[in-house]
Write a protein that holds these residues in place. Structure first.
Motif, PDB file in Angstrom:
ATOM      1  N   ALA A 434      42.800  22.472  16.282  1.00 29.93           N
ATOM      2  CA  ALA A 434      42.897  21.132  16.854  1.00 29.93           C
ATOM      3  C   ALA A 434      42.202  21.069  18.204  1.00 29.93           C
ATOM      4  CB  ALA A 434      44.374  20.735  16.995  1.00 29.93           C
ATOM      5  N   HIS A 435      42.090  22.224  18.867  1.00 31.89           N
ATOM      6  CA  HIS A 435      41.457  22.270  20.188  1.00 31.89           C
ATOM      7  C   HIS A 435      39.953  22.024  20.101  1.00 31.89           C
ATOM      8  CE1 HIS A 435      40.667  23.595  24.305  1.00 31.89           C
ATOM      9  NE2 HIS A 435      39.726  24.380  23.831  1.00 31.89           N
ATOM     10  N   ALA A 436      39.308  22.534  19.048  1.00 28.84           N
ATOM     11  CA  ALA A 436      37.844  22.408  18.929  1.00 28.84           C
ATOM     12  C   ALA A 436      37.470  22.244  17.455  1.00 28.84           C
ATOM     13  CB  ALA A 436      37.166  23.633  19.535  1.00 28.84           C
ATOM     14  N   PRO A 437      37.796  21.095  16.848  1.00 27.85           N
ATOM     15  CA  PRO A 437      37.569  20.931  15.404  1.00 27.85           C
ATOM     16  C   PRO A 437      36.103  20.969  15.012  1.00 27.85           C
ATOM     17  CG  PRO A 437      38.203  18.855  16.429  1.00 27.85           C
ATOM     18  CD  PRO A 437      38.414  19.905  17.453  1.00 27.85           C
ATOM     19  N   GLU A 438      35.209  20.645  15.950  1.00 28.42           N
ATOM     20  CA  GLU A 438      33.784  20.627  15.616  1.00 28.42           C
ATOM     21  C   GLU A 438      33.176  22.019  15.582  1.00 28.42           C
ATOM     22  OE1 GLU A 438      34.019  20.965  19.967  1.00 28.42           O
ATOM     23  OE2 GLU A 438      35.105  19.811  18.436  1.00 28.42           O
TER      24      GLU A 438
END
Length: 452
Positions: A434-438
């Motif tokens: 969720a912190h860095a989905p990309e």
């Protein structure tokens, strides 16, 4: 003004389609090998691999999802090439050239072919609108980096080259190559007859480590040490080491000249075999148990971090660390951003200073999955993120070009268990937070017929 130089893309082992007048012998499809021993025999070399095979043509770089022979699933190069084209305004066939090659052969053969062809691509570009100062820039994945660097440093392309970036290249070799050649990879049991063919390929021997990586009671040994009995073709093993040393010797001799800036994109944070145990007299190589365990998180799952730097470097110099799996690195969003940034800096040299150091790009994640599984058999794999419990982890398993089959959020202990297994075919595992989905991490998992 568009990108001034000619970008040459060199794929890794098995990343080129091979055809004969009778039809293709390699397309990257899992079915090529998984059905019977006849699939492996199609890959057999008729000679010793020291010269091009009559009638065999490498007619294109593979673009979609596929497999490496007996090793693992791989995302081939379509996304990388599309990104280079769109982000830099490259023109395929003019200043974006792909170099497919017969990856079974001695890498010197393909480096020589590259060294003969590349000056013509540059001359054509300059003659049809490219600037007079245009030069060659090489982008290479895995073994393709060895082909490119041998062409540049040993076979005469250095004076025409503005730069080279390697992505997950085993400049000093990878222990996994020995596991493949000795039958130590469990996945080889699923591909009848393949081990015999791998043992005849000079290119696979040129991926063997030149650093000490075999455990002994009082030290670590090199494969070429006189007391090591490996059971392989001794000439091919010695020549594999000689090939890597040729690049090292030439690169060190060339270092005083004006030459290309090398940049390495290095996969890290994945459990990677660094040390192996080889039975006395030879036999299947296995992961060595040390005080730290059997694996080392400093690597991309195939290539240890220290091997992913050019062989003449004394340590990390111009490199980007990315949490990524070896066979999926070229298509990762964070890798593509770094790659296009570095190429843009080659076109505008005042920006190169930002790439002359070592830095980390992206968010660290790790994935430890098998190279292949029998269809319908239970599957387990592990995922981790730093500061576990703070950021939620999502794991997706989906058929390639198909729907999501499994979605797991925050697997207990990071272990994902699929008790019913996966249907036959090629499946993609995707891991994100969720912190860095990309900045997702991915790998491909072939599920092959259980009867093989």
């Amino acid at each position: 003004m568009g990108f001034p130089h000619v970008v040459v893309f060199v794929p890794g082992i098995a990343g080129s389609r091979l055809v004969t007048p009778a039809g293709p012998i390699w397309t990257g499809s899992p079915a090529t090998l998984a059905r019977s021993a006849a699939g492996a025999r199609r890959l057999a070399l008729s000679g010793d691999g020291r010269a091009a095979e009559p009638g065999v043509t490498a007619d294109g770089v593979l673009l979609g999802a596929g497999v490496l022979p007996g090793l693992a699933g791989v995302d081939f190069y379509g996304r990388c090439l599309r990104e280079l084209t769109s982000s830099l305004g490259l023109e395929p066939g003019r200043n974006l050239i792909t170099f497919p090659y017969d990856w079974r052969l001695d890498n010197r053969v393909n480096a020589g072919l590259l060294a003969r062809q590349a000056p013509g691509w540059l001359a054509d570009w300059r003659a049809t609108g490219g600037p007079d100062h245009a030069r060659l820039v090489f982008v290479a994945h895995s073994m393709g980096g060895l082909v490119a660097r041998h062409a540049i440093e040993v076979q005469g392309l250095r004076d025409l080259t503005a730069g080279v970036v390697t992505i997950g290249t085993p400049h000093r070799g990878a222990p996994k190559a020995l596991r493949a050649l000795t039958g130590g990879l469990p996945v080889l049991r699923l591909f009848p007859g393949l081990l015999e063919q791998l043992r005849r390929m000079p290119s696979v021997h040129q991926l063997l480590p030149v650093f000490p990586f075999l455990t002994r009671p009082d030290r670590y040994a090199r494969l070429t040490d006189p007391e090591v009995v490996h059971g392989l073709d001794a000439g091919l093993v010695r020549d594999g080491a000689a090939f890597l040393r040729e690049i090292e010797t030439a690169a060190r001799a060339n270092a005083g000249e004006a030459g290309p800036l090398a940049h390495a994109i290095v996969g890290v944070d994945q459990d990677t075999a660094r040390l192996l145990h080889l039975p006395d007299g030879g036999g299947p190589a296995s992961l060595a148990v040390t005080a730290a365990g059997v694996r080392d998180p400093r690597g991309d799952g195939t290539v240890p971090e220290g091997s992913a730097y050019p062989i003449e470097w004394d340590g990390a110099r111009s490199a980007t660390w990315v949490a990524g799996r070896h066979l999926s690195l070229p298509g990762m969003r964070v890798v593509l951003d770094q790659l296009t940034g570095w190429l843009s800096a080659i076109a505008e040299p005042r920006r190169l200073a930002a790439f002359r150091d070592v830095h980390r790009a992206g968010f660290p994640l790790s994935l430890d999955a098998p190279e292949a599984v029998p269809a319908g058999a239970p599957v387990e794999f592990a995922v981790t993120a730093p500061r576990a419990g703070l950021w939620s982890i999502e794991v997706l398993v989906e058929a390639v070009d198909g729907p999501v089959e499994v979605r797991v959020v925050d697997p207990p202990g990071g272990l994902v268990i699929l008790p019913d297994g996966l249907p036959e075919g090629l499946h993609r595992i995707r891991v994100r937070t969720a912190h860095a989905p990309e900045q997702e991490l991915s790998d491909l998992l072939p599920a092959v017929p259980a009867e093989t």
